[in-house]
Design a protein around this motif. Structure first.
Motif, PDB file in Angstrom:
ATOM      1  N   TYR A  23      -1.877  12.271   0.740  1.00  0.00           N
ATOM      2  CA  TYR A  23      -3.377  11.368   1.018  1.00  0.00           C
ATOM      3  C   TYR A  23      -2.772  10.099   1.887  1.00  0.00           C
ATOM      4  N   LEU A  24      -1.626   9.330   1.446  1.00  0.00           N
ATOM      5  CA  LEU A  24      -1.218   8.068   2.079  1.00  0.00           C
ATOM      6  C   LEU A  24       0.125   8.329   2.450  1.00  0.00           C
ATOM      7  N   GLN A  25       0.546   7.476   3.476  1.00  0.00           N
ATOM      8  CA  GLN A  25       1.873   7.202   3.825  1.00  0.00           C
ATOM      9  C   GLN A  25       2.092   5.693   4.319  1.00  0.00           C
ATOM     10  N   ILE A  26       3.127   5.078   3.920  1.00  0.00           N
ATOM     11  CA  ILE A  26       3.419   3.843   4.289  1.00  0.00           C
ATOM     12  C   ILE A  26       4.845   3.848   4.804  1.00  0.00           C
ATOM     13  N   PHE A  27       5.174   3.635   6.256  1.00  0.00           N
ATOM     14  CA  PHE A  27       6.281   3.961   6.872  1.00  0.00           C
ATOM     15  C   PHE A  27       6.811   3.033   7.831  1.00  0.00           C
ATOM     16  N   LEU A  28       7.933   2.807   8.218  1.00  0.00           N
ATOM     17  CA  LEU A  28       8.424   1.986   9.255  1.00  0.00           C
ATOM     18  C   LEU A  28       8.728   2.575  10.611  1.00  0.00           C
ATOM     19  N   ASP A  29       8.131   1.892  11.686  1.00  0.00           N
ATOM     20  CA  ASP A  29       8.162   2.341  12.868  1.00  0.00           C
ATOM     21  C   ASP A  29       8.515   1.340  13.673  1.00  0.00           C
ATOM     22  N   TYR A  65      -5.355  11.211  10.146  1.00  0.00           N
ATOM     23  CA  TYR A  65      -4.260  10.648   9.908  1.00  0.00           C
ATOM     24  C   TYR A  65      -4.346   9.140  10.673  1.00  0.00           C
ATOM     25  N   TYR A  66      -5.555   8.462  10.174  1.00  0.00           N
ATOM     26  CA  TYR A  66      -5.688   7.125  10.702  1.00  0.00           C
ATOM     27  C   TYR A  66      -4.689   6.232  10.196  1.00  0.00           C
ATOM     28  N   THR A  67      -3.898   5.382  11.381  1.00  0.00           N
ATOM     29  CA  THR A  67      -2.753   4.448  10.906  1.00  0.00           C
ATOM     30  C   THR A  67      -3.129   3.252  11.426  1.00  0.00           C
ATOM     31  N   TYR A  68      -2.853   2.418  10.778  1.00  0.00           N
ATOM     32  CA  TYR A  68      -2.904   0.819  11.132  1.00  0.00           C
ATOM     33  C   TYR A  68      -1.535   0.112  10.620  1.00  0.00           C
ATOM     34  N   GLN A  69      -1.583  -1.035  11.363  1.00  0.00           N
ATOM     35  CA  GLN A  69      -0.429  -1.856  11.094  1.00  0.00           C
ATOM     36  C   GLN A  69      -0.678  -3.105  10.516  1.00  0.00           C
ATOM     37  N   PRO A  70      -0.327  -3.360   9.259  1.00  0.00           N
ATOM     38  CA  PRO A  70      -0.068  -4.991   8.756  1.00  0.00           C
ATOM     39  C   PRO A  70       0.747  -5.773   9.256  1.00  0.00           C
ATOM     40  N   LEU A  71       0.490  -6.698   9.763  1.00  0.00           N
ATOM     41  CA  LEU A  71       1.553  -7.674  10.603  1.00  0.00           C
ATOM     42  C   LEU A  71       2.192  -8.581   9.705  1.00  0.00           C
ATOM     43  N   GLU A  72       1.322  -9.200   9.109  1.00  0.00           N
ATOM     44  CA  GLU A  72       1.949 -10.280   7.907  1.00  0.00           C
ATOM     45  C   GLU A  72       1.140 -10.327   6.815  1.00  0.00           C
ATOM     46  N   LEU A  73       1.545 -10.725   5.817  1.00  0.00           N
ATOM     47  CA  LEU A  73       0.784 -10.907   4.452  1.00  0.00           C
ATOM     48  C   LEU A  73       1.321 -12.148   4.002  1.00  0.00           C
ATOM     49  N   ASN A 109      10.749  -1.062  13.304  1.00  0.00           N
ATOM     50  CA  ASN A 109      10.509  -2.341  12.349  1.00  0.00           C
ATOM     51  C   ASN A 109       9.225  -2.692  11.913  1.00  0.00           C
ATOM     52  N   GLN A 110       8.397  -2.055  12.273  1.00  0.00           N
ATOM     53  CA  GLN A 110       7.007  -2.485  11.697  1.00  0.00           C
ATOM     54  C   GLN A 110       6.152  -1.635  10.695  1.00  0.00           C
ATOM     55  N   ILE A 111       5.821  -2.233   9.609  1.00  0.00           N
ATOM     56  CA  ILE A 111       5.251  -1.303   8.524  1.00  0.00           C
ATOM     57  C   ILE A 111       3.968  -0.859   8.857  1.00  0.00           C
ATOM     58  N   ASN A 112       3.531   0.570   8.798  1.00  0.00           N
ATOM     59  CA  ASN A 112       2.346   1.348   9.032  1.00  0.00           C
ATOM     60  C   ASN A 112       1.874   1.912   7.994  1.00  0.00           C
ATOM     61  N   VAL A 113       0.562   2.020   7.980  1.00  0.00           N
ATOM     62  CA  VAL A 113      -0.198   2.532   6.739  1.00  0.00           C
ATOM     63  C   VAL A 113      -1.038   3.635   7.115  1.00  0.00           C
ATOM     64  N   THR A 114      -0.788   4.861   6.775  1.00  0.00           N
ATOM     65  CA  THR A 114      -1.576   6.049   7.283  1.00  0.00           C
ATOM     66  C   THR A 114      -2.702   6.624   5.996  1.00  0.00           C
ATOM     67  N   GLY A 115      -3.912   6.947   6.314  1.00  0.00           N
ATOM     68  CA  GLY A 115      -4.577   7.464   5.589  1.00  0.00           C
ATOM     69  C   GLY A 115      -4.723   9.090   5.824  1.00  0.00           C
ATOM     70  N   GLU A 173      -4.953   2.946  16.189  1.00  0.00           N
ATOM     71  CA  GLU A 173      -5.881   3.936  17.042  1.00  0.00           C
ATOM     72  C   GLU A 173      -6.980   4.374  16.339  1.00  0.00           C
ATOM     73  N   CYS A 174      -7.858   3.661  15.980  1.00  0.00           N
ATOM     74  CA  CYS A 174      -9.382   3.731  14.898  1.00  0.00           C
ATOM     75  C   CYS A 174     -10.220   4.294  16.034  1.00  0.00           C
ATOM     76  N   SER A 175     -11.517   4.600  15.136  1.00  0.00           N
ATOM     77  CA  SER A 175     -12.686   4.973  15.723  1.00  0.00           C
ATOM     78  C   SER A 175     -13.739   4.928  14.536  1.00  0.00           C
ATOM     79  N   GLY A 176     -15.082   4.460  14.824  1.00  0.00           N
ATOM     80  CA  GLY A 176     -16.009   4.580  14.205  1.00  0.00           C
ATOM     81  C   GLY A 176     -15.774   3.812  12.668  1.00  0.00           C
ATOM     82  N   LYS A 177     -16.094   4.652  11.788  1.00  0.00           N
ATOM     83  CA  LYS A 177     -15.984   3.906  10.328  1.00  0.00           C
ATOM     84  C   LYS A 177     -14.569   3.873   9.755  1.00  0.00           C
TER      85      LYS A 177
END
Length: 288
Positions: free
Chosen positions: A120-126, A273-281, A128-134, A162-166
């Motif tokens: 269901y979920l993946q967190i990966f490095l691409d 496989y919606y993926t976003y990038q958390p840039l800084e926390l 040198n940037q963390i990505n989060v995929t549902g 690369e999101c869309s809608g909800k």
């Protein structure tokens, strides 16, 4: 907690690193990038779920959208926008911790020494940037890091991908301790179409939740794909205040959860496989 030589980046991790449960473990459909850095002191091995547990442990919990919510027990107050943009740096000074969401801090998001990659979920490095995929449309998914906070201001700078809608991205705060055998917390989710919501997750098994702020549109959210937004959550006592790009959009009073861990949230709704990038926390400890 000890920090590394890099200011604000934590690499020496306690035993409560991060955990993922509730979904059975399957072979990944995409290759997970190899981590580029290990913690200076690896955390102890955490159990890997091989079947759906009868009691969900803390971590990524996955539930479909068609669940019936519990009756709301709290009512959000009407947001009162201020002329000044909210900036925790001005209010509280230097952050208590900064996670740059790159290869230098992936230890904050590892479980059993690797970044999570389930059905269901993946967190990966691409690059040198963390990505989060549902991975599975219609399932809420989250993954807790290890810090436990009581009163705080938490900020996530994010690229919507690369999101869309909800399709949704965001945070979960005041979650359970590692190994508690339950999952709960407050979900703050922004959607690709410029809406947001605040939901109290009451239980993962059985799944139940309370809508504190129903999905609502905000002109303060940059809608669309590949847009950058800043999500701020200020938690003081029973009050949660939510900001979009420095503008207050909601405030709720709720006393069910008063401290706990934070994590990243994702829900693929309209994009497989919606993926976003958390840039800084970053977070600031407030009045502790």
């Amino acid at each position: 907690q000890d920090a590394s030589a890099t200011p604000g980046v934590l690499t020496q991790l306690p035993d409560a690193l991060a955990s993922q449960t509730a979904a059975p473990t399957v072979e990944p459909t995409a290759e997970q990038p190899a981590p580029t850095e290990e913690p200076e002191e690896p955390a102890p091995e955490l159990p890997t779920a091989t079947e759906t547990p009868t009691e969900a442990a803390s971590g990524a919990t996955l539930e479909p959208l068609n669940k019936t919510p519990t009756t709301a027990t709290t009512t959000p107050s009407t947001p009162t926008p201020s002329g000044a943009v909210y900036d925790p740096n001005n209010l509280y000074g230097k952050p208590s911790m900064v996670d740059p969401m790159d290869g230098s801090s992936i230890g904050n998001w590892k479980s059993s020494g690797v970044l999570p990659n389930s059905e269901y979920l993946q967190i990966f490095l691409d690059d040198n940037q963390i990505n989060v995929t549902g991975k599975k449309p219609g399932f809420s998914t989250w993954f807790f890091s290890w810090p436990t906070l009581k009163d705080f201001s938490l900020q996530l700078k994010v690229n919507s991908g690369e999101c869309s809608g909800k399709d949704e991205y965001g945070l979960i705060v005041r979650g359970p301790a590692h190994g508690a055998g339950v999952s709960y917390g407050y979900i703050i989710a922004f959607s690709c179409d410029g809406n947001f919501r605040v939901t109290r997750l009451d239980s993962a098994n059985p799944f139940s939740f309370t809508d504190l702020v129903l999905q609502r549109q905000s002109d303060h959210i940059q809608a669309g794909a590949e847009k950058q937004n800043v999500i701020d959550v200020r938690a003081q006592g029973n009050k949660l205040t939510v900001y979009a790009n420095g503008n207050q959009v909601a405030e709720v009073s709720d006393s069910v959860f008063l401290k706990g861990r934070y994590g990243l949230f994702v829900q693929a709704v309209d994009t497989a496989y919606y993926t976003y990038q958390p840039l800084e926390l970053a977070y600031w400890v407030v009045d502790e």
